[in-house]
Motif scaffolding. Structure first.
Motif, short mmCIF file in Angstrom:
data_model
loop_
_atom_site.label_atom_id
_atom_site.label_comp_id
_atom_site.label_asym_id
_atom_site.label_seq_id
_atom_site.Cartn_x
_atom_site.Cartn_y
_atom_site.Cartn_z
N LEU A 272 0.87 -1.17 0.00
CA LEU A 272 0.00 0.00 0.00
C LEU A 272 0.91 1.23 0.00
CD1 LEU A 272 -2.69 -1.13 2.60
CD2 LEU A 272 -2.79 -1.29 0.12
N ASP A 273 1.24 1.69 -1.20
CA ASP A 273 2.09 2.87 -1.39
C ASP A 273 3.44 2.79 -0.71
OD1 ASP A 273 0.20 4.09 -3.04
OD2 ASP A 273 -0.83 5.02 -1.34
N GLY A 274 4.01 1.59 -0.57
CA GLY A 274 5.34 1.44 -0.01
C GLY A 274 5.41 1.64 1.49
N VAL A 275 4.26 1.82 2.14
CA VAL A 275 4.23 2.08 3.58
C VAL A 275 3.73 0.86 4.35
CG1 VAL A 275 3.29 3.56 5.40
CG2 VAL A 275 3.91 4.54 3.18
N TRP A 276 2.66 0.26 3.86
CA TRP A 276 2.06 -0.91 4.50
C TRP A 276 2.07 -2.09 3.55
CZ3 TRP A 276 1.00 -0.80 9.52
CH2 TRP A 276 0.79 0.45 10.13
N LEU A 277 2.03 -3.28 4.12
CA LEU A 277 1.84 -4.51 3.35
C LEU A 277 0.52 -5.13 3.75
CD1 LEU A 277 5.19 -6.46 3.47
CD2 LEU A 277 4.32 -4.99 1.67
#
Length: 160
Positions: free
Chosen positions: A45-50
């Motif tokens: 999720l946008d490199g912040v969350w998986l």
């Protein structure tokens, strides 16, 4: 000093489609480990969350779906996340850290005990990379003897 961006980047190694083979210790005495298989799709999720969604057979539960979220919280300076499964009604909340070699992410949580769902137990899940396309998740429970015992080991291979 490693940046917080680096901490998020480490998680991106999990992104992709995976197959898995697992074995789990059954809580009944003298029972051999049960084996099962499945798949997991991990997206960023946008490199912040998986967000990791798994599907497969679970011993004693039939087909199950699991969902794990992972991210890095710069205020806590820890990895954080959640885990849910269609076989249980409890939301596990993770908090953990990477080892010094940055190869193993250990996530701690509390959840109902496998031997008595009215009691809580401490668990830890260790995610270890063995190359870019292989990883192992080992789940441990803290038993009454004060020792950590593995209860499940899952070997993941990235789909090619």
């Amino acid at each position: 000093m490693k940046t917080e961006l680096h901490k998020h980047d480490w998680l991106q190694k999990l992104v992709g489609e995976w197959t898995y083979e697992a074995e789990a210790i059954m809580m009944e005495p003298n029972q051999p480990p049960q084996k099962f298989t499945g798949t997991e799709n991990v997206r960023s999720l946008d490199g912040v969350w998986l967000l990791a969604e798994g599907q497969g057979e679970m011993p004693g539960c039939g087909t199950a779906t699991t969902v794990m979220t992972l991210g890095y919280d710069p205020q806590k300076q820890r990895y954080v996340g959640t885990w849910i499964g269609s076989m249980m009604t409890y939301l596990c909340v993770y908090e953990g850290e990477l080892d010094a070699a940055e190869n193993v992410l250990t996530l701690n949580t509390e959840a109902p005990a496998m031997t008595d769902e009215r009691k809580m137990a401490k668990y830890k899940d260790a995610i270890e990379f063995i190359g870019d396309d292989r990883r192992v998740l080992t789940s441990y429970v803290l038993s009454d003897d004060g020792e950590w015992h593995w209860v499940m080991r899952t070997n993941y291979r990235r789909k090619q």
